[in-house]
Design a protein around this motif. Structure first.
Motif, PDB file in Angstrom:
ATOM      1  N   LYS A   1      37.084  47.139  47.670  1.00  0.00           N
ATOM      2  CA  LYS A   1      36.650  46.104  48.960  1.00  0.00           C
ATOM      3  C   LYS A   1      37.871  45.922  49.307  1.00  0.00           C
ATOM      4  CE  LYS A   1      33.893  41.888  48.623  1.00  0.00           C
ATOM      5  NZ  LYS A   1      32.725  42.230  48.145  1.00  0.00           N
ATOM      6  N   MET A   2      37.363  45.166  50.797  1.00  0.00           N
ATOM      7  CA  MET A   2      38.436  44.743  51.753  1.00  0.00           C
ATOM      8  C   MET A   2      38.769  44.246  51.388  1.00  0.00           C
ATOM      9  SD  MET A   2      38.813  47.803  53.542  1.00  0.00           S
ATOM     10  CE  MET A   2      40.321  46.466  54.589  1.00  0.00           C
ATOM     11  N   ALA A   3      39.560  43.307  51.045  1.00  0.00           N
ATOM     12  CA  ALA A   3      40.574  42.422  50.707  1.00  0.00           C
ATOM     13  C   ALA A   3      40.941  41.722  52.111  1.00  0.00           C
ATOM     14  CB  ALA A   3      41.412  42.868  49.677  1.00  0.00           C
ATOM     15  N   LYS A   4      41.033  40.503  51.832  1.00  0.00           N
ATOM     16  CA  LYS A   4      41.816  39.534  53.835  1.00  0.00           C
ATOM     17  C   LYS A   4      43.600  40.044  53.399  1.00  0.00           C
ATOM     18  CE  LYS A   4      41.137  35.501  55.295  1.00  0.00           C
ATOM     19  NZ  LYS A   4      41.157  33.293  54.666  1.00  0.00           N
ATOM     20  N   GLY A   5      43.393  39.870  55.032  1.00  0.00           N
ATOM     21  CA  GLY A   5      44.769  40.159  54.438  1.00  0.00           C
ATOM     22  C   GLY A   5      45.399  41.760  54.550  1.00  0.00           C
TER      23      GLY A   5
ATOM     24  N   TYR B   1      39.354  48.960  42.207  1.00  0.00           N
ATOM     25  CA  TYR B   1      39.097  48.545  41.321  1.00  0.00           C
ATOM     26  C   TYR B   1      38.270  50.010  40.396  1.00  0.00           C
ATOM     27  CZ  TYR B   1      38.280  44.010  43.686  1.00  0.00           C
ATOM     28  OH  TYR B   1      38.294  43.008  44.934  1.00  0.00           O
ATOM     29  N   TYR B   2      39.390  49.829  39.184  1.00  0.00           N
ATOM     30  CA  TYR B   2      39.353  50.628  38.134  1.00  0.00           C
ATOM     31  C   TYR B   2      38.941  49.862  36.433  1.00  0.00           C
ATOM     32  CZ  TYR B   2      41.043  53.652  41.793  1.00  0.00           C
ATOM     33  OH  TYR B   2      41.248  54.677  42.741  1.00  0.00           O
ATOM     34  N   ARG B   3      38.345  50.786  35.764  1.00  0.00           N
ATOM     35  CA  ARG B   3      38.634  50.176  34.564  1.00  0.00           C
ATOM     36  C   ARG B   3      38.493  51.405  33.539  1.00  0.00           C
ATOM     37  NH1 ARG B   3      32.238  49.473  35.250  1.00  0.00           N
ATOM     38  NH2 ARG B   3      33.168  47.126  34.651  1.00  0.00           N
ATOM     39  N   CYS B   4      39.406  50.903  32.237  1.00  0.00           N
ATOM     40  CA  CYS B   4      39.728  52.444  32.072  1.00  0.00           C
ATOM     41  C   CYS B   4      38.400  52.799  31.144  1.00  0.00           C
ATOM     42  CB  CYS B   4      41.401  51.757  30.370  1.00  0.00           C
ATOM     43  SG  CYS B   4      41.182  52.656  29.632  1.00  0.00           S
TER      44      CYS B   4
ATOM     45  N   LYS C   1      41.924  47.106  35.660  1.00  0.00           N
ATOM     46  CA  LYS C   1      43.272  47.507  37.363  1.00  0.00           C
ATOM     47  C   LYS C   1      42.529  48.034  38.544  1.00  0.00           C
ATOM     48  CE  LYS C   1      44.595  53.227  37.750  1.00  0.00           C
ATOM     49  NZ  LYS C   1      45.861  53.332  37.267  1.00  0.00           N
ATOM     50  N   GLN C   2      43.405  46.952  39.123  1.00  0.00           N
ATOM     51  CA  GLN C   2      43.260  46.679  41.049  1.00  0.00           C
ATOM     52  C   GLN C   2      44.305  47.788  42.161  1.00  0.00           C
ATOM     53  OE1 GLN C   2      43.065  42.783  41.677  1.00  0.00           O
ATOM     54  NE2 GLN C   2      41.543  42.827  40.717  1.00  0.00           N
ATOM     55  N   VAL C   3      43.964  49.018  42.805  1.00  0.00           N
ATOM     56  CA  VAL C   3      45.118  49.545  43.242  1.00  0.00           C
ATOM     57  C   VAL C   3      44.884  48.792  45.220  1.00  0.00           C
ATOM     58  CG1 VAL C   3      45.978  51.923  43.412  1.00  0.00           C
ATOM     59  CG2 VAL C   3      45.311  51.388  41.595  1.00  0.00           C
ATOM     60  N   GLN C   4      45.967  48.438  45.267  1.00  0.00           N
ATOM     61  CA  GLN C   4      45.802  48.265  46.697  1.00  0.00           C
ATOM     62  C   GLN C   4      47.178  48.587  47.935  1.00  0.00           C
ATOM     63  OE1 GLN C   4      45.575  44.514  48.061  1.00  0.00           O
ATOM     64  NE2 GLN C   4      43.302  45.020  49.999  1.00  0.00           N
TER      65      GLN C   4
ATOM     66  N   ILE D   1      53.845  51.532  49.437  1.00  0.00           N
ATOM     67  CA  ILE D   1      54.021  50.947  48.237  1.00  0.00           C
ATOM     68  C   ILE D   1      53.008  50.525  48.188  1.00  0.00           C
ATOM     69  CG2 ILE D   1      54.283  48.695  47.212  1.00  0.00           C
ATOM     70  CD1 ILE D   1      56.976  48.939  49.308  1.00  0.00           C
ATOM     71  N   LEU D   2      52.471  50.817  46.637  1.00  0.00           N
ATOM     72  CA  LEU D   2      51.424  50.919  45.892  1.00  0.00           C
ATOM     73  C   LEU D   2      51.456  49.692  44.674  1.00  0.00           C
ATOM     74  CD1 LEU D   2      48.254  53.060  45.990  1.00  0.00           C
ATOM     75  CD2 LEU D   2      49.358  53.368  43.978  1.00  0.00           C
ATOM     76  N   VAL D   3      50.449  49.000  45.032  1.00  0.00           N
ATOM     77  CA  VAL D   3      49.846  47.695  44.610  1.00  0.00           C
ATOM     78  C   VAL D   3      49.171  47.812  42.915  1.00  0.00           C
ATOM     79  CG1 VAL D   3      50.653  44.949  43.666  1.00  0.00           C
ATOM     80  CG2 VAL D   3      51.338  46.243  46.107  1.00  0.00           C
ATOM     81  N   THR D   4      49.518  47.737  42.022  1.00  0.00           N
ATOM     82  CA  THR D   4      48.855  48.167  40.810  1.00  0.00           C
ATOM     83  C   THR D   4      48.686  47.060  40.265  1.00  0.00           C
ATOM     84  OG1 THR D   4      49.240  50.643  40.937  1.00  0.00           O
ATOM     85  CG2 THR D   4      48.043  49.591  38.971  1.00  0.00           C
ATOM     86  N   THR D   5      47.856  46.323  39.971  1.00  0.00           N
ATOM     87  CA  THR D   5      47.674  45.277  39.277  1.00  0.00           C
ATOM     88  C   THR D   5      46.826  45.630  37.718  1.00  0.00           C
ATOM     89  OG1 THR D   5      46.956  43.973  41.120  1.00  0.00           O
ATOM     90  CG2 THR D   5      46.718  42.153  38.961  1.00  0.00           C
ATOM     91  N   TYR D   6      47.282  45.575  36.163  1.00  0.00           N
ATOM     92  CA  TYR D   6      45.919  45.302  35.636  1.00  0.00           C
ATOM     93  C   TYR D   6      46.010  44.267  34.662  1.00  0.00           C
ATOM     94  CZ  TYR D   6      48.508  49.581  35.878  1.00  0.00           C
ATOM     95  OH  TYR D   6      49.259  51.106  35.670  1.00  0.00           O
ATOM     96  N   GLU D   7      44.639  44.182  34.350  1.00  0.00           N
ATOM     97  CA  GLU D   7      43.992  43.659  33.594  1.00  0.00           C
ATOM     98  C   GLU D   7      43.614  43.292  32.433  1.00  0.00           C
ATOM     99  OE1 GLU D   7      42.171  40.687  36.119  1.00  0.00           O
ATOM    100  OE2 GLU D   7      40.538  40.253  34.499  1.00  0.00           O
TER     101      GLU D   7
END
Length: 537
Positions: A263-267, A274-277, A287-290, A298-304
């Motif tokens: 997805k194109m995120a705003k800004g 979007y990834y899933r295990c 997890k999201q990678v952007q 800088i790679l921002v990886t968000t885990y949930e």
DNA sequence: CGGTTTTGACCAGCGC
DNA sequence: GCGCTGGTCAAAACCG
């Protein structure tokens, strides 16, 4: 990049020519890892084989000759001159190789070391956080309301859970604050968290519930059949965001991921992936990678979410980091207000006696953002003390790195990393004393011993350029110094009989809580993290 | 052929 | 209610 064939050429030469002395020496110094060495070896060979059909090998042989035949009496003067030149060149090559080796090693070990280090750090933070009496000032229902849901997400990477850590802590906290009721509840909570989520998602299809799935799936069923209270706060999920410099499209965290959306995120001109295990069926972890809009390196990886399966050792490092970070985020004061989140750990770390102590190699900022739709903690691994792109420049200290905990809306409050340890250390005795511990147990961590341990910690950390090793040694020292109190506290936990601290956690969990045990075992299997993981667990 | 990636569409939450 | 945005789905394409 600049090194190109030259560096590879050099690598090959040195690998063939100096592996017996330099490599051994470097190995003794702990600077060369097996993977690095062999990867380099392979790369060099590939380069050598690919570029010119063995020409490189001839150069290598020349390099060998330099070392072996320079003093050959039968060599002609001309050959000697040539050999001298080549020897000088070899020296230059050697130096270049060392540099490249070091760089390569750092790059390859960067993530592992970072995650391991921060995992350890944040487990320490978690422990410190749990020491804070504020946590226990909150009514149980408040804790449940806020913490139950997120805590099912506390282990974004399915680490050995925080169960053991929290047990340990809650044991301490229970004995230190005498507020056993919330702790008991939390302990049972943790028992539930340690339970497998395999059954939970067994009948959960992705097509059913969509977002509900990600919430319910992560709201793991409790061992006693109690449902996680995810429905209580359906919109709040703990997330751990990791910022790291990486040219790769995704940081390797040891898990297997499947991309399910972009997805194109705003800004941000960079798309968010979007990834899933995919390491287990219905594993709810996403997890999201952007890439960072400001700095695309800088790679921002968000885990949930929470893994419902054992993890490979490589994955447990990140698990330690994210899980402990999330735990720190969520185990703070039972409030979602930024200020409170800030105040809790910050107050802890600004210990008057230890705030000036610094650890030379930690280099991150942790950002707590509770005002976001999801409570998120951001681990900034880009705050490198060394050159950009070398987050763990072992020797290149340029500033005192810090770990900061701050709300997104407030400026970071730099906290010397050692303060975490410092706070972890001295608090043990007072806490033990406050808990009416047996004098013998409490006495194990006397003031002098605290000081001694602190010095040991500081010395270990400052002496060892390898932060991970240093931290492991430091924590080992900590646990050794406070082991008595530790275990004394541990015995107060509901499951203390099975998990009697450090190594006992691994052994004990192996037969008590299978899934958590598997994860714990996976974490413990990591050779480098074992001491840290088992110590802090 | 099975797994993964791509990509447009759909849905829910939120602010106005 | 409407539009925006984030998150996810799912069919098609792609890949090994």
């Amino acid at each position: 990049m600049d090194h190109g064939p030259l560096s590879l050429h050099h690598r090959g030469a040195t690998l063939f020519g100096h592996r017996h002395d330099e490599t051994a020496a470097a190995a003794r110094r702990g600077e060369i890892r097996e993977v690095d060495f062999f990867s380099l070896d392979t790369g060099a060979r590939q380069q050598l084989n690919g570029g010119g059909g063995g020409g490189g090998r001839d150069d290598v042989n020349i390099g060998l000759d330099l070392l072996t035949t320079a003093t050959d009496a039968t060599t002609s003067a001309e050959e000697k001159a040539t050999a001298r030149n080549q020897k000088m060149e070899a020296s230059a090559v050697e130096g270049e190789l060392r540099r490249v080796l070091d760089e390569n090693r750092r790059l390859r070990g960067m993530l592992e070391e970072l995650t391991r280090s921060y995992g350890t750090l944040y487990q320490q933070l978690l422990q410190v956080t749990h020491h804070h009496p504020h946590q226990h000032q909150h009514p149980d229902h408040l804790m449940n309301n806020r913490s139950s849901l997120p805590r099912t997400h506390l282990n974004p990477m399915g680490m050995p859970n925080n169960t053991s850590t929290r047990q340990l802590l809650e044991g301490r906290a229970a004995s230190s604050t005498a507020q056993t009721q919330p702790d008991a509840d939390e302990a049972s909570d943790e028992a539930g968290e340690a339970s497998p989520s395999l059954s939970n998602n067994a009948g959960n299809n992705d097509s059913d519930g969509k977002r509900k799935m990600s919430q319910d799936a992560t709201a793991l069923p409790r061992e006693n059949g109690e449902q996680a209270s995810s429905a209580e706060l359906p919109g709040r999920k703990a997330r751990v965001s990791v910022r790291a410099r990486s040219e790769a499209p995704m940081i390797s965290d040891g898990c297997q991921w499947r991309k399910y959306g972009q997805k194109m995120a705003k800004g941000n001109p960079c798309p968010r992936a979007y990834y899933r295990c995919t390491m287990a069926v219905a594993c709810p972890v996403r997890k999201q990678v952007q890439r960072c809009a400001e700095d695309k390196t800088i790679l921002v990886t968000t885990y949930e979410g929470h893994h419902n399966h054992p993890l490979p050792p490589a994955a447990t490092t990140m698990a330690n980091t994210t899980s402990a970070a999330a735990a720190m985020l969520l185990s703070g004061p039972a409030t979602s207000r930024d200020g409170a989140l800030l105040g809790h750990p910050a107050a802890l770390f600004h210990h008057p006696h230890h705030a000036a102590t610094t650890i030379p190699y930690a280099s991150t900022m942790a950002t707590l953002s509770a005002s976001a739709p999801f409570p998120t903690i951001t681990l900034d691994l880009t705050q490198s003390p060394g050159a950009p792109g070398l987050p763990l420049a072992h020797g290149g200290l340029q500033r005192p790195p810090v770990v900061g905990i701050h709300p997104a809306a407030a400026p970071a409050i730099p906290i010397p990393v050692a303060s975490a340890l410092a706070m972890f250390l001295p608090q043990r005795a007072p806490m033990a004393a406050a808990a009416n511990m047996p004098a013998a147990a409490a006495g194990l961590v006397s003031r002098q011993q605290q000081q001694s341990v602190m010095e040991t910690v500081t010395a270990a950390i400052t002496a060892d350029p390898n932060f991970t090793t240093a931290l492991a040694a430091a924590i080992s020292s900590v646990m050794t110094g406070g082991g008595g109190a530790h275990q004394a506290h541990q015995s107060t936990t509901p499951r203390g009989g099975s998990n009697n601290g450090m190594g006992g956690e691994v052994n004990g969990s192996a037969g008590v809580t299978p899934p958590a045990a598997a994860q714990t075992a996976a974490g413990g299997a990591h050779p480098a993290t074992q001491s840290c993981t088992t110590s802090t667990n």
